[in-house]
Design a protein around this motif. Sequence first.
Motif, PDB file in Angstrom:
ATOM      1  N   PRO A 165     148.001   1.559  33.604  1.00 14.28           N
ATOM      2  CA  PRO A 165     149.397   1.955  33.374  1.00 14.28           C
ATOM      3  C   PRO A 165     150.252   1.941  34.641  1.00 14.28           C
ATOM      4  O   PRO A 165     151.428   1.574  34.591  1.00 14.28           O
ATOM      5  N   ALA A 166     149.674   2.329  35.775  1.00 16.63           N
ATOM      6  CA  ALA A 166     150.446   2.396  37.012  1.00 16.63           C
ATOM      7  C   ALA A 166     150.878   1.030  37.513  1.00 16.63           C
ATOM      8  O   ALA A 166     151.738   0.927  38.396  1.00 16.63           O
ATOM      9  N   MET A 167     150.280  -0.037  36.953  1.00 18.67           N
ATOM     10  CA  MET A 167     150.627  -1.387  37.397  1.00 18.67           C
ATOM     11  C   MET A 167     151.308  -2.183  36.297  1.00 18.67           C
ATOM     12  O   MET A 167     151.094  -3.393  36.146  1.00 18.67           O
ATOM     13  N   GLY A 168     152.131  -1.488  35.525  1.00 11.99           N
ATOM     14  CA  GLY A 168     152.969  -2.177  34.574  1.00 11.99           C
ATOM     15  C   GLY A 168     152.223  -2.911  33.483  1.00 11.99           C
ATOM     16  O   GLY A 168     152.651  -3.979  33.036  1.00 11.99           O
ATOM     17  N   GLY A 169     151.085  -2.351  33.065  1.00 16.32           N
ATOM     18  CA  GLY A 169     150.356  -2.982  31.979  1.00 16.32           C
ATOM     19  C   GLY A 169     149.369  -4.048  32.414  1.00 16.32           C
ATOM     20  O   GLY A 169     148.718  -4.675  31.573  1.00 16.32           O
ATOM     21  N   LEU A 170     149.216  -4.257  33.706  1.00 14.69           N
ATOM     22  CA  LEU A 170     148.188  -5.177  34.181  1.00 14.69           C
ATOM     23  C   LEU A 170     146.822  -4.703  33.695  1.00 14.69           C
ATOM     24  O   LEU A 170     146.561  -3.501  33.622  1.00 14.69           O
ATOM     25  N   ARG A 171     145.943  -5.625  33.379  1.00 14.69           N
ATOM     26  CA  ARG A 171     144.653  -5.286  32.796  1.00 14.69           C
ATOM     27  C   ARG A 171     143.501  -5.530  33.774  1.00 14.69           C
ATOM     28  O   ARG A 171     143.523  -6.497  34.527  1.00 14.69           O
TER      29      ARG A 171
END
Length: 332
Positions: free
Chosen positions: A52-58
């Motif tokens: 979540p802290a990286m804009g939805g990066l997985r």
Amino acid sequence: MKNIAPSFPRTRMRRLRRSEGLRALVMETRLTPSDLIQGVILREDDDPADIPAMGGLRRLTIGESVELAQRCVNINLAGLALFPFTKSGDRDEGGTLAFDEDNLMCRAARAIKAAVPEAVLIADVALDPYTDHGHDGLMGEDGTILNDPTVDALIRQANVLAGAGFDVVAPSDMMDGRIGAIRDGLDAEGFEDVAILSYAVKYASAFYGPYRDAVGSRGALKGDKRTYQMNPANGDEGLREAALDVSEGADMLMIKPGLPYLDMVRRVKDAFGMPTVAFHVSGEYAMLNAAAEAGAMDFDAGLMESLLCFKRAGADAVITYGAEHAAKLLDG
């Protein structure tokens, strides 16, 4: 009107800006997919994927990282830089999972190299994903990060990663003397061809916060890292750090974070003329996402402008979590 240059109106700087074709003709700095290295956060199949802290990066499983590696090769990205997510129960005081030849990093490297042998793989060398205190090195009883014992541990870690198939090891720990020691350790084990990308100029930065969430170390970190990472106020010190790493056998030099330290990218490139890499770190990527979500800017435009600025400052390559996306934008 006053202070008008005598050459006006003969010299009109806007002439070469009036069309897309003319702007492209006189463009001084060019960004290509081969300038970009994809940052990858690995996970086990049962670990959470979203960051979540990286804009939805997985975070990616090994299977997903293999698929990504193939896509990266297909679009001519320079390589992939891998980092592991580690559950709290797998961390300990000595970071012993770092030395396990069957850890997540090693299994991922072997799988990628088996499927996509031409992919260039870069391994982070530091203990922070594996220690229960969240630091890059071994900790003494008084809380001090121990330099020389940590260097010995990093040699072991680098050799394990080289044995798994990584092309480049990238010490990010900032211990004194580790580049020369790792070089000697690699050579002694027959890994003379494995390159060292030194995090030569790495600052104690607030911009790493999302990464610590991504690899599972934020809650683990006891204290801060200012006794070994650099003071953001210092520039000359960064050149001293880089010079030491060059003398110890570094093949490439890294500046981290990126955009707040473009001056250091230029200074290091000018001083040493070596392959110079900038890291567009998690906090920089997250800020672009947050600004875009708030309607403050267009994410794609902000990303491409940021990456172009690294190149203009002198970076030969940029590690970014947006490399694949940027390559697609470049392809039009």
